[in-house]
Design an enzyme around this catalytic site. Sequence first.
Site, mmCIF file in Angstrom:
data_model
loop_
_atom_site.group_PDB
_atom_site.id
_atom_site.type_symbol
_atom_site.label_atom_id
_atom_site.label_comp_id
_atom_site.label_asym_id
_atom_site.label_seq_id
_atom_site.Cartn_x
_atom_site.Cartn_y
_atom_site.Cartn_z
ATOM 1 N N GLU A 6 12.479 2.433 4.613
ATOM 2 C CA GLU A 6 12.827 3.122 5.158
ATOM 3 C C GLU A 6 14.292 4.209 4.284
ATOM 4 O O GLU A 6 14.920 5.271 4.796
ATOM 5 C CB GLU A 6 13.671 2.279 5.576
ATOM 6 N N ASN A 49 3.428 0.100 -6.371
ATOM 7 C CA ASN A 49 2.130 1.011 -6.113
ATOM 8 C C ASN A 49 3.170 2.486 -5.705
ATOM 9 O O ASN A 49 3.150 3.002 -4.495
ATOM 10 C CB ASN A 49 1.192 0.675 -4.532
ATOM 11 N N LYS A 86 0.922 5.563 -5.436
ATOM 12 C CA LYS A 86 0.619 6.179 -4.302
ATOM 13 C C LYS A 86 1.307 5.929 -3.013
ATOM 14 O O LYS A 86 1.638 6.745 -1.729
ATOM 15 C CB LYS A 86 -0.868 5.865 -4.032
ATOM 16 N N ILE A 140 8.187 1.016 -9.056
ATOM 17 C CA ILE A 140 7.816 1.364 -8.150
ATOM 18 C C ILE A 140 5.847 0.247 -8.099
ATOM 19 O O ILE A 140 5.525 0.521 -8.855
ATOM 20 C CB ILE A 140 7.318 2.871 -8.173
#
Length: 735
Positions: free
Chosen positions: A696, A622, A624, A620
Site C-alpha cells: 500500500e 522479490n 519484480k 525487498i
Amino acid sequence: MDHSPTTLIGDALNRIDGPAKVTGKAMYAGDHRIEGGIAEGYIVEAPAGPGRITKLDAAAAENAEGVIAVLTYRNAPAQKPYGTPEDEGRFTQSHAVLENDQVRHFGEPVALVVADTLEQARHAASLVEIEIEASEGVFNPIDHRDQEVKPESVDGLDEVDTHHGDFDPEFAGSEFTVEASYFTGAQHSAAMEPHVTVAQWDSEKLTIHMAIQIIASAVSAFANTLGIDEENVRIISPFTGGGFGSKLGVHNEAILAALAAKHCGRAVRVAQTRRNVFSNGPHRSRHLQELKLGAGKDGKLKAIRHYSLAGMARNYPFAEAPASPTRASYAANAIHTIHRVVKADIPKVDSMRAPGEAIGTLTFETAIDELAEKCGIDPVEFRLINEPEADPTGRDAFASRRLVECIKSGAQKFGWSGRVKPGARREGRKLIGHGMAVAIRPNTLSPASAEVILSTDGRLTARLDMTDIGTGSYTILTQIAAETLSIPADRITVELGDSSFPTTAGSGGSFGAASSGSALFDACTNLKSAISERLAKAGVSANAFTLNHDKLVAGDSEFALAELLGGDGLKAEGSVDPDNHGNGKAEYSYGVQFAEVEVDADTGELRVRRLVGVFDAGRILNKKTARSQLMGGMIFGIGGALLEESMMDDRYGSFMNRDFAEYHIAVNRDVPDLEVHMLDGFSQDSNPLGSKGIGELGICGAGPAIANAVYEATGVRVRKFPIHLEDVLHHLPAL
C-alpha cells in the site's frame, strides 16, 4: 538471519503461479466445480432503505422455470442477530442477511433466487415484488455533523486521538499558518474478480470456496453467523482475483450462499454482479478533513491539528484513520489528531487499499506544500528541515527511517529544480506543473504459523492458510524456503488458502509477506535443525548441507533421504510472534513521489505526464513483484487524485455510478511512464526477514504530489478530491 546478497530472496523470480493463471488452470472460487452441479443464486436488492418490508411476493419467481427456491426472511435458516457478539469485531461478528423484515440500507439483499442456471435465477429475480416503507436515514456524515461521536477505535492505530503539546498557543504564535477544509469522496474497491462464494453442506459441516483475504477470521464469521462450531467450517481460497481490502472479511454473497445451500440441500454459488459490489461490498466513506498548520519564520513546524469526520455503517465498527501519517511525518511542538464518525444507514464502510494513509497524505501533504510556499521555502527543503529525530507523538525511536534519503534521491532522479511561480512552465497551450509529497505508512507484523514437509525424494511442501490476492505470495514464499534450505525453487510446492492449514493473518495491511514469510522462515529453520540432529545421530557434524534430489550431502558424507528421514519424510512447524520483534521502536515504510502534470489552458483537462517514486521498504523479497505492487499503488493514487468517486444520492442513500462506465478508474491513457525505485536495505527491527510492508506504500504520496503539481501549473489549491477540470477551469491563468 544472514542478510548478505543472495540470488534467491530479492531476486526477480517470475511468478510461480503465472503459468497456471495464463493457461486458465488456476482455480478461483467461481471456477469451482462439484459433481452433480452447482445451483446459481441471484441477489434481489432492496429498492429503498432504511425501512421495513411491507410487501414481499415471491410467488411468480418461485414458479418460474428452473427455480429451486427463493430465500427471504420468512424461510431463511436461523442466524445470530447481525453485529453480535458485540465484542467480536467487524470481521468475526455475525453478518446475518435476510434476518427479518427490516432493511438496513439501500441495496441490502431482501431475497435470493436459486435456480439451475444463472440466467434463470436472474430472470426470476425480476419477478419478485417488493415494497418498503422507508424511514428517515442518515446518509451524508457531513450533513449530520451534529451527530458525530468518537469511535471506540480507528483502523491501524492504538489511539483514536492524540494531543501532543499545547496546540492553541503554538498555533497563535506561528508566523505562517494554513487553515483548510478538504473533502474526499467515497470510493469502492474495483477488483477484477467480484465477490463470489460456493457453499456446500455435508451434514453439519460447511465447505466454502470463496474470494477472501483473511481466512481465519472468515471461519469465525461463518460460525458466529450460523451458530455452528468453527471446527465444522472449512474455507478454501487458493486464488483471489484482487481484494484491495474489500475481501478482508465475508460479505452478503458468502452468507447467502451458505444459507441457500442449507435450505436447498445442494451446493450453491452466489457471485456479486459489478453493480452488487457497490451496495453489497464495502466502501471507503467520504471524509471531511480539517487541517491547521503553523510554522515559524525559519520554516520549522510549530503546530499541527488534523481533524477527520467520516461515515460509519451502523452496527459495523470500522473507522478509517486519515491522521495516521500526520502523527509521524514531521517534527512539531504540538500535534493534535482527532477522528470522529457519524453512524449512517449506508453499506459497510471498511478498509480500502492504504486505509487512512491514502486520503490522509492526500490532504496533509497538500497543506504542507501550501505552508512551505507561505514560508518561502522550497517544498523539498521544507520537508528536510522538519525531519523528526524520533516519533513525533509516541516519542519512540524510529526503526530504520530513511525518508531523507528517499527525498534526496527522488529529487535527483526527477530533476527537481525548485518551485516556480504558478503558470510559469508552459508548452504551447499546456500549463506544466511539478509537485512532490512524501509517503509514510505504519509497518506491522502479525502472528502467523506455517508447516513444511520434506519428502524422501527431496521435494518440499509448505502449507499456510495465507492467501494470494495477486501480489505474489506463492513466489516470495517459494524464494524464502528455497534460500533457507538450499533447495531449488522448482522442487518446492507452496500450498495456500485453506483453513485446514496453519493460521496466518492473511493478506492485508501490508503485513502479509512479512508475517507469513517469517513463519515459513522459522519452519524451514526448524527443519534444518531437525535434519542436523539426525545427522549428528549418524555421526556427522556439519554446519551446512545440501539437498540433491533424494540425496543429502554433508561435507564428505552422502545420505539417502529415505534412510535419514524415514519413509514418511520429515515435518517441521514454525511461527512468528510480533512481541519478539520491534524492540519498542516506531515502525514505518517510507517513500517520496514527484509528479509532472499538464493542464490544458483552454479546457482545464488534467493529465499526469510523469510520476517518479523512491521507496524504503527494507529488504525487498522479490524485485519484480515489489515493483509491480508499488507501480499498482501509484496508479491507484492517480485514480484517487483525479478519477475515483462513488456518488451517492443523498435523498435515498443509493450509490448512483455502480459500474465501470460511470465509476472511473485509471486506464492506459491516464497512466504515464512510471519510475519506481527501491532503496536497498534490511530493517533488522521489523522481522527476521528484514522486510517492510510495500503493498500500500505506493498509493501514499501519489495523490498529493499530483495535486501540488496542479497548483504549480494553475495557481489553484484544490480542496476536494478527486480533482476535476471544473475545479480549475475558471481560475486558469491567461496565456
